[in-house]
Write a protein that holds these residues in place. Structure first.
Motif, PDB file in Angstrom:
ATOM      1  N   SER A 131      -1.517  -1.604   3.437  1.00 35.73           N
ATOM      2  CA  SER A 131      -1.759  -2.894   3.201  1.00 35.73           C
ATOM      3  C   SER A 131      -0.922  -3.871   3.977  1.00 35.73           C
ATOM      4  O   SER A 131      -1.412  -4.831   4.439  1.00 35.73           O
ATOM      5  CB  SER A 131      -1.210  -3.428   1.723  1.00 35.73           C
ATOM      6  OG  SER A 131       0.062  -3.151   1.489  1.00 35.73           O
TER       7      SER A 131
ATOM      8  N   ALA B 262      -3.065  -5.205   6.888  1.00 34.42           N
ATOM      9  CA  ALA B 262      -4.301  -6.025   6.640  1.00 34.42           C
ATOM     10  C   ALA B 262      -4.210  -7.384   7.536  1.00 34.42           C
ATOM     11  O   ALA B 262      -5.224  -8.020   7.875  1.00 34.42           O
ATOM     12  CB  ALA B 262      -4.330  -6.149   4.969  1.00 34.42           C
TER      13      ALA B 262
ATOM     14  N   ILE C 182     -12.071  -5.008   6.638  1.00 33.76           N
ATOM     15  CA  ILE C 182     -11.319  -3.996   6.771  1.00 33.76           C
ATOM     16  C   ILE C 182     -11.679  -2.790   5.736  1.00 33.76           C
ATOM     17  O   ILE C 182     -12.238  -2.873   4.620  1.00 33.76           O
ATOM     18  CB  ILE C 182      -9.992  -4.680   6.028  1.00 33.76           C
ATOM     19  CG1 ILE C 182      -9.562  -5.896   6.752  1.00 33.76           C
ATOM     20  CG2 ILE C 182      -8.758  -3.671   6.014  1.00 33.76           C
ATOM     21  CD1 ILE C 182      -8.002  -6.439   6.342  1.00 33.76           C
TER      22      ILE C 182
ATOM     23  N   ALA D 152      -4.389  -3.764  -0.832  1.00 39.10           N
ATOM     24  CA  ALA D 152      -4.853  -4.517   0.192  1.00 39.10           C
ATOM     25  C   ALA D 152      -5.681  -5.528  -0.374  1.00 39.10           C
ATOM     26  O   ALA D 152      -5.518  -6.791   0.465  1.00 39.10           O
ATOM     27  CB  ALA D 152      -6.095  -3.613   0.849  1.00 39.10           C
TER      28      ALA D 152
ATOM     29  N   THR E 116      -5.494  -9.718   1.417  1.00 38.17           N
ATOM     30  CA  THR E 116      -6.632 -10.302   2.605  1.00 38.17           C
ATOM     31  C   THR E 116      -7.589 -10.531   1.460  1.00 38.17           C
ATOM     32  O   THR E 116      -7.897 -10.050   0.416  1.00 38.17           O
ATOM     33  CB  THR E 116      -6.921  -9.034   3.173  1.00 38.17           C
ATOM     34  OG1 THR E 116      -7.993  -9.669   3.988  1.00 38.17           O
ATOM     35  CG2 THR E 116      -7.583  -7.832   2.456  1.00 38.17           C
TER      36      THR E 116
ATOM     37  N   LEU F 111     -13.675  -5.876   1.831  1.00 34.06           N
ATOM     38  CA  LEU F 111     -12.799  -4.903   1.829  1.00 34.06           C
ATOM     39  C   LEU F 111     -13.754  -3.674   1.373  1.00 34.06           C
ATOM     40  O   LEU F 111     -14.697  -3.610   0.683  1.00 34.06           O
ATOM     41  CB  LEU F 111     -11.781  -4.970   1.040  1.00 34.06           C
ATOM     42  CG  LEU F 111     -10.613  -4.012   0.685  1.00 34.06           C
ATOM     43  CD1 LEU F 111      -9.803  -3.816   2.001  1.00 34.06           C
ATOM     44  CD2 LEU F 111      -9.729  -4.268  -0.569  1.00 34.06           C
TER      45      LEU F 111
END
Length: 317
Positions: free
Chosen positions: A125, A128, A139, A164, A168, A172
């Protein structure tokens, strides 16, 4: 199909129907596999990691003829011919690029300046934020269940996705250990917008991997893969004679130089593409233990969608 994934950010970003990305795997992800995934509603990726620049150009040109749907190219940034690969991508007007194995800051601005949508693969993470700073559009968070080269942290997908997501707000994509509609549902419950699937597609009919490799992986069981070569670049392999040689060398304290010599050149090509089951590198993920049949991509995508819908009904009733 579109209603199942309405308002999905990855679908909107890449203009696809099903939020399933096919991993750009070395020696597996040629134009036949990538176009089949795109033609069946997902996002197919050419795996540039096992292609010389002119070979990539050939596959790109064949992709243009094989599908009118969106598709992209996966590029490991540590590739020795990276400048030539990027030039081919720009010249051939590729619209989507997934980068991996390197810093997103180096090539993302270049790609974005050419109107290309960029996703970057991370294994922890902490990266990120670097992806956001670099300006990527999405990502890919890949847990260590995945096949091939992995991060050193050994963070599982089930932990990596929520970690993560906390750091962010970008779209994802979950990767690593995903090969069923139930697992897609689980990834989305953890905060993913979409999934990237590798091993399941590596073992499809359209994959360019050797039949002997596919059959060996399909017949594998739980525990038949393991992460090794952490002194160089961690990689998940099926256990075979080469794997045993590596483990013996590591147990006796072999230096990185000795391991590099043992690895030599072309081990992945020998194992995956040429079907040398004893001396080759057999890169595949843990989820191979769940794959029991070599199927065409059309059946794989149908199964994923049906399993996802059935799981959603069961959980939400």
């Amino acid at each position: 199909m579109q209603n199942t994934f309405s308002n999905n950010r990855i679908n909107e970003l890449f203009n696809i129907d099903i939020p399933v990305i096919q991993g750009g795997m070395v020696w597996c992800s040629g134009w036949r596999l990538a176009s089949a995934v795109s033609n069946n509603g997902g996002l197919g990726l050419l795996g540039a990691g096992s292609m010389y620049p002119e070979v990539l150009r050939e596959h790109i040109q064949k992709m243009k003829k094989a599908t009118q749907k969106p598709w992209g190219v996966n590029v490991p940034l540590l590739y020795p011919d990276i400048e030539q690969l990027m030039q081919v991508i720009v010249e051939e007007e590729v619209k989507i690029v997934f980068t991996s194995a390197g810093s997103p800051a180096k090539w993302t601005p270049f790609l974005k300046d050419h109107g290309i949508k960029v996703a970057h693969v991370i294994a922890n993470s902490r990266l990120a934020k670097k992806c956001e700073d670099a300006g990527v559009d999405a990502i890919v968070a890949e847990g260590f269940e995945a096949g091939g080269h992995e991060g050193r942290e050994e963070t599982t997908t089930m932990n990596l996705i929520p970690l993560a997501r906390k750091v962010t707000s970008l779209p994802l994509i979950a990767a690593g250990g995903i090969g069923s509609g139930q697992q897609i549902m689980a990834a989305m419950a953890l905060g993913a917008d979409a999934v990237q699937i590798g091993s399941l597609f590596a073992l499809s009919e359209e994959s360019s991997a050797h039949t002997a490799f596919k059959e060996t992986a399909v017949n594998s069981k739980e525990g038949d893969t393991m992460l090794t070569l952490k002194q160089l670049a961690p990689v998940r392999l099926l256990k075979n004679h080469f794997f045993k040689l590596v483990e013996e060398a590591q147990h006796r304290g072999a230096s990185p130089e000795e391991l590099k010599e043992l690895l030599g050149r072309g081990r992945a090509k020998k194992g995956i593409f040429e079907g040398e089951l004893n001396e080759g590198e057999l890169e595949i993920g843990q989820v191979a233990a769940l794959v029991k049949e070599i199927k065409p991509v059309s059946r794989i995508m149908t199964s994923l969608l049906e399993e996802f819908q059935d799981t959603k009904k069961r959980i939400c009733r």
